[in-house]
Scaffold this active site. Structure first.
Site, PDB file in Angstrom:
ATOM      1  N   CYS A   1      -2.838  -5.211 -10.192  1.00 52.10           N
ATOM      2  CA  CYS A   1      -3.559  -6.165 -10.875  1.00 52.10           C
ATOM      3  C   CYS A   1      -5.184  -5.621 -10.375  1.00 52.10           C
ATOM      4  O   CYS A   1      -5.482  -5.844  -9.214  1.00 52.10           O
ATOM      5  CB  CYS A   1      -3.527  -7.541 -11.042  1.00 52.10           C
TER       6      CYS A   1
ATOM      7  N   ARG B   1      -4.489   0.178 -10.006  1.00 50.61           N
ATOM      8  CA  ARG B   1      -3.976  -0.988  -9.575  1.00 50.61           C
ATOM      9  C   ARG B   1      -2.881  -1.681 -10.228  1.00 50.61           C
ATOM     10  O   ARG B   1      -2.157  -2.672  -9.824  1.00 50.61           O
ATOM     11  CB  ARG B   1      -4.916  -2.341  -9.079  1.00 50.61           C
TER      12      ARG B   1
ATOM     13  N   TRP C   1      -0.428  -5.234 -13.458  1.00 52.44           N
ATOM     14  CA  TRP C   1       0.890  -4.884 -12.912  1.00 52.44           C
ATOM     15  C   TRP C   1       1.864  -5.994 -12.975  1.00 52.44           C
ATOM     16  O   TRP C   1       1.602  -7.233 -12.379  1.00 52.44           O
ATOM     17  CB  TRP C   1       0.795  -4.391 -11.526  1.00 52.44           C
TER      18      TRP C   1
ATOM     19  N   ASN D   1      -5.189 -12.025  -9.945  1.00 52.53           N
ATOM     20  CA  ASN D   1      -4.452 -11.145  -9.417  1.00 52.53           C
ATOM     21  C   ASN D   1      -3.858 -12.049  -8.211  1.00 52.53           C
ATOM     22  O   ASN D   1      -4.349 -12.680  -7.460  1.00 52.53           O
ATOM     23  CB  ASN D   1      -5.448 -10.267  -8.751  1.00 52.53           C
ATOM     24  N   GLY D   2      -2.627 -11.892  -8.236  1.00 51.59           N
ATOM     25  CA  GLY D   2      -1.734 -12.759  -7.214  1.00 51.59           C
ATOM     26  C   GLY D   2      -0.526 -13.407  -7.952  1.00 51.59           C
ATOM     27  O   GLY D   2      -0.152 -13.043  -8.987  1.00 51.59           O
TER      28      GLY D   2
ATOM     29  N   GLU E   1       8.947  11.593   3.784  1.00 54.33           N
ATOM     30  CA  GLU E   1       7.709  11.506   2.939  1.00 54.33           C
ATOM     31  C   GLU E   1       7.806  12.452   1.684  1.00 54.33           C
ATOM     32  O   GLU E   1       7.291  11.932   0.568  1.00 54.33           O
ATOM     33  CB  GLU E   1       6.549  11.598   3.785  1.00 54.33           C
TER      34      GLU E   1
ATOM     35  N   LYS F   1       7.490  11.282  -2.267  1.00 57.25           N
ATOM     36  CA  LYS F   1       6.769  11.568  -3.251  1.00 57.25           C
ATOM     37  C   LYS F   1       7.151  12.068  -4.489  1.00 57.25           C
ATOM     38  O   LYS F   1       7.051  11.932  -5.474  1.00 57.25           O
ATOM     39  CB  LYS F   1       5.948  12.897  -2.710  1.00 57.25           C
TER      40      LYS F   1
ATOM     41  N   GLU G   1       8.846   9.018  -6.392  1.00 56.24           N
ATOM     42  CA  GLU G   1       7.422   8.307  -6.973  1.00 56.24           C
ATOM     43  C   GLU G   1       7.051   8.637  -8.162  1.00 56.24           C
ATOM     44  O   GLU G   1       6.898   7.928  -9.311  1.00 56.24           O
ATOM     45  CB  GLU G   1       6.398   8.101  -6.075  1.00 56.24           C
TER      46      GLU G   1
ATOM     47  N   HIS H   1      26.838  13.204   8.134  1.00 56.60           N
ATOM     48  CA  HIS H   1      27.380  11.880   8.573  1.00 56.60           C
ATOM     49  C   HIS H   1      27.279  11.095   7.087  1.00 56.60           C
ATOM     50  O   HIS H   1      27.125   9.901   7.109  1.00 56.60           O
ATOM     51  CB  HIS H   1      27.043  10.908   9.387  1.00 56.60           C
TER      52      HIS H   1
ATOM     53  N   LYS I   1      -0.907   0.999  -6.801  1.00 51.79           N
ATOM     54  CA  LYS I   1      -1.368   1.756  -5.653  1.00 51.79           C
ATOM     55  C   LYS I   1      -1.391   0.378  -4.337  1.00 51.79           C
ATOM     56  O   LYS I   1      -1.301   0.897  -3.334  1.00 51.79           O
ATOM     57  CB  LYS I   1      -2.633   2.066  -5.919  1.00 51.79           C
TER      58      LYS I   1
HETATM   59  C1  G6P Z   1       2.314   1.121  -2.151  1.00 54.63           C
HETATM   60  C2  G6P Z   1       1.691   2.616  -2.628  1.00 54.63           C
HETATM   61  C3  G6P Z   1       2.091   3.619  -1.637  1.00 54.63           C
HETATM   62  C4  G6P Z   1       1.758   3.145  -0.453  1.00 54.63           C
HETATM   63  C5  G6P Z   1       2.122   1.730   0.091  1.00 54.63           C
HETATM   64  C6  G6P Z   1       1.435   1.067   1.066  1.00 54.63           C
HETATM   65  O1  G6P Z   1       3.722   1.144  -2.495  1.00 54.63           O
HETATM   66  O2  G6P Z   1       2.340   3.198  -4.079  1.00 54.63           O
HETATM   67  O3  G6P Z   1       1.490   4.896  -1.800  1.00 54.63           O
HETATM   68  O4  G6P Z   1       1.932   4.099   0.658  1.00 54.63           O
HETATM   69  O5  G6P Z   1       1.868   0.630  -1.154  1.00 54.63           O
HETATM   70  O6  G6P Z   1       0.083   1.027   0.926  1.00 54.63           O
HETATM   71  P1  G6P Z   1      -1.066   0.686   2.037  1.00 54.63           P
HETATM   72  O7  G6P Z   1      -2.247   0.656   1.003  1.00 54.63           O
HETATM   73  O8  G6P Z   1      -0.749  -0.307   2.675  1.00 54.63           O
HETATM   74  O9  G6P Z   1      -1.197   2.059   2.780  1.00 54.63           O
END
Ligand code: G6P
Length: 620
Positions: free
Chosen positions: A2, A27, A74, A100-101, A493, A497, A500, A516, A615
């Site tokens: 948000c 956001r 969001w 937001n919250g 990672e 990616k 996501e 395993h 984000k």
């Molecule tokens: C969300 C984002 C990720 C990020 C994670 C942690 O899930 O989509 O891309 O890695 O939060 O965020 P931060 O801002 O704490 O690194």
């Protein structure tokens, strides 16, 4: 998670709010809306979908005025509908709010307010706060208060906040109180931009770029009154606060796409520069160590540390895992990386020699913040490795290291990861040189780090090959990502990616552990991406690759330049520069970021705004 914007001044507010919402869209992008005050009337426009949809609505039904608030959502409570979009109005439109919250006691409030005759139009938690404000306003007016008077409105806000449980960043407009936006913060970030006879409100600084470079970060329990003639901040317990104005460093090009089609691609290609920024001024060749100005701990304090706990979420957790390996190898300090969402409720044994680092791009992730606060409450020194200057975690930690990577706007984190790994390498060097690491070994690491921006530029040359590979594999629905030692976090990672942004199921695994369980998934339809640059156990990873090939699994290898042997086993090879093992996560992350990007594009996915994600995750 948000985004909030607000404005008081003399500019035409609706375009300004919409531009701000575009910049905050990362956001959350389930719906968007604005409320504009003009001549004792408040007009609301809101719509499910992207900010672009709202812009269309506002074009068709314009709103004029110079005072307003806006929101990009969001969804937490209630589906993504027009009705559930913010702003929400309370009573008969006396109050409009963006939030937001999460209001945790919204259900109780909703029942109480419904009994009092308030009619709810949405399923959101926020609407309860809107009606509660309206109700408290009504009561204050009955007691002789004036709805146009700022003191009455502030009393109403205070009475309301007292009843709210949960977290909030709020932007509030009272219909009858002219030229005023009130902001309140508890747990969700808010920043105020200071202009000449104008003030801006936003969840982070990106909407302010190009308008003002003077900012004030609100702290928890502060309430701000924004009026064209001044800014007033009160702490709910301790009273009036003198605004602490800071200078914003970003420039417009930081938040513009330039020649790139997507922010994610732009940010991938920024990595030579962002790694250089993370290194700048931090390498001390004479002492063969790194300089860590912001740790706020003396060399003696650091020397006492016998355990490090790194805590983070998502991609930042993956960087933390690389950090664990680096710190243990370079400094021999026992280190663990903990999921912040777990650490906040766990009670692991720690001592006064334990140092806690929160790793976070945004500096606002709710779980990371809660874990940091829990450790701080227990009295441990807490530090942050953070990108966003002035963010909550950056301000609450006892000290830390900024990434200086510039705003990361693509929801899938890329440049923040490599900057975090770079900073963790500097940290490991620092701790190492205080302990067992020799002077020549430190110098060697410094030389290699200096070369990294150029090395990453070379790694980016794999772009065409990655496109080709993406074209061949984008229709597959399951992927394994495999690597060992430093390349295990890279495999995690890479898989994250892909998941996501292309919604393909992908699992990252230690390449040998794959036997395993995950090996049962291997068939012609399940490609494995091996992160297999040269190193001590290279032949062992080759054997793991053979095991996949024996089961007819297609193999894509990320290998070192000149490794022609691997091409005889793997179906496709993407080459990256040959670097020391501890630097491989930096170079190997690049092709995996690009692979996810191109696969997502080919599948027609929205690369920068993947579904369901945000984000900055500011709820638990
Ligand atoms: C969300 C984002 C990720 C990020 C994670 C942690 O899930 O989509 O891309 O890695 O939060 O965020 P931060 O801002 O704490 O690194």
């Amino acid at each position: 998670m948000c985004g909030i914007v607000g404005y008081v001044g003399s500019r035409s507010v609706s375009d300004l709010l919409i531009e701000g919402l575009h910049r905050l869209e990362y956001r959350g992008y389930d719906s968007a809306g604005i409320a504009v005050q003009h001549h004792g009337k408040v007009s609301v426009r809101k719509k499910a979908g992207r900010v672009q949809e709202l812009a269309g609505l506002v074009q068709a039904q314009p709103v004029c005025g110079h005072i307003g608030i806006g929101h990009t959502r969001w969804a937490t409570h209630g589906e993504t509908t027009d009705q559930n979009s913010h702003p929400h109005t309370g009573g008969n439109g006396e109050v409009s709010i963006v939030h937001n919250g999460v209001i945790e006691n919204y259900d109780t409030l909703r029942r109480q307010l419904t009994a009092l005759g308030y009619v709810f139009h949405s399923q959101t938690d926020t609407e309860a706060a809107a009606h509660l404000l309206a109700h408290n306003l009504e009561e204050q007016v009955l007691l002789g208060g004036d709805a146009a008077d700022i003191e009455t409105c502030l009393r109403v806000v205070e009475l309301t906040l007292k009843k709210l449980k949960g977290t909030y960043g709020l932007g509030i407009i009272f219909r009858d109180c002219p030229d005023t936006v009130i902001a309140a913060r508890c747990g969700s970030p808010l920043v105020i931009g200071v202009g000449r006879d104008e003030y801006f409100l936003a969840s982070d600084s990106s909407p302010l770029v190009g308008y003002t470079s003077q900012v004030v970060y609100l702290s928890d329990n502060e309430v701000a009154v924004l009026r064209p003639d001044g800014l007033r901040i009160d702490h709910r317990q301790s009273g009036s606060v003198a605004p602490h104005v800071q200078v914003l460093e970003h420039v417009s090009s930081d938040i513009e796409l330039g020649n790139f089609e997507h922010y994610m691609l732009k940010e991938i290609f920024e990595q030579p520069q962002t790694i250089e920024n993370a290194l700048r001024g931090r390498l001390d060749a004479d002492e063969a160590t790194s300089v860590m100005g912001g740790l706020n701990l003396t060399a003696k304090d650091l020397r006492r540390i016998d355990r490090i706990v790194l805590t983070a979420c998502g991609t930042s957790w993956h960087a933390g895992l690389v950090g664990e390996f680096l710190l243990e190898e370079f400094a021999r300090v026992p280190t663990e990386v903990e999921y912040a969402s777990e650490l906040r409720y766990r009670n692991p044994p720690m001592s006064d020699r334990t140092l806690v680092f929160a790793i976070t791009q945004s500096g606002e992730t709710a779980d990371t913040l809660a874990a940091l606060r829990e450790c701080k409450r227990k009295g441990y020194p807490t530090l942050a490795i953070c990108n966003t200057v002035g963010s909550t975690i950056a301000r609450e930690a006892d000290g830390g290291i900024y990434l200086h990577a510039g705003p990361e706007i693509g929801v899938a984190s890329t440049k923040a990861f490599t900057s975090q790994v770079t900073v963790l390498t500097l940290l490991a060097l620092h701790f190492g040189r205080m302990r067992h690491m020799s002077y020549p070994a430190g110098q060697r690491i410094i030389r290699q780090l200096r070369g990294m921006p150029e090395t990453i530029t070379r790694a980016l040359q794999c772009h065409d090959k990655v496109r080709e590979v993406a074209d061949k594999y984008y229709r597959f629905n399951n992927f394994l990502y495999l690597g060992r030692l430093y390349n295990f976090p890279v495999a995690l990672e890479g898989a994250l990616k892909l998941k996501e942004i292309s919604y393909i199921h992908a699992e990252g695994y230690p390449a040998a552990e794959m036997k395993h369980g995950p090996i049962a998934l291997v068939d012609e339809q399940t490609p494995s991406v091996f992160v297999i640059p040269r190193g001590g156990i290279y032949p062992k990873v080759v054997s793991n690759m053979e095991e996949i090939k024996a089961r007819k699994g297609p193999v894509i290898a990320i290998a070192c330049d000149g490794d022609t042997d691997i091409a005889r086993i793997a179906d496709d090879v993407i080459y990256v520069p040959d670097v020391e093992e501890y630097l491989q996560p930096l170079v190997c992350a690049v092709p995996l970021q690009l692979l996810a990007y191109h696969v997502a594009l080919l599948r027609g996915c929205n690369v920068d705004r993947p579904r369901n994600l945000a984000k900055s995750v500011t709820v638990e």
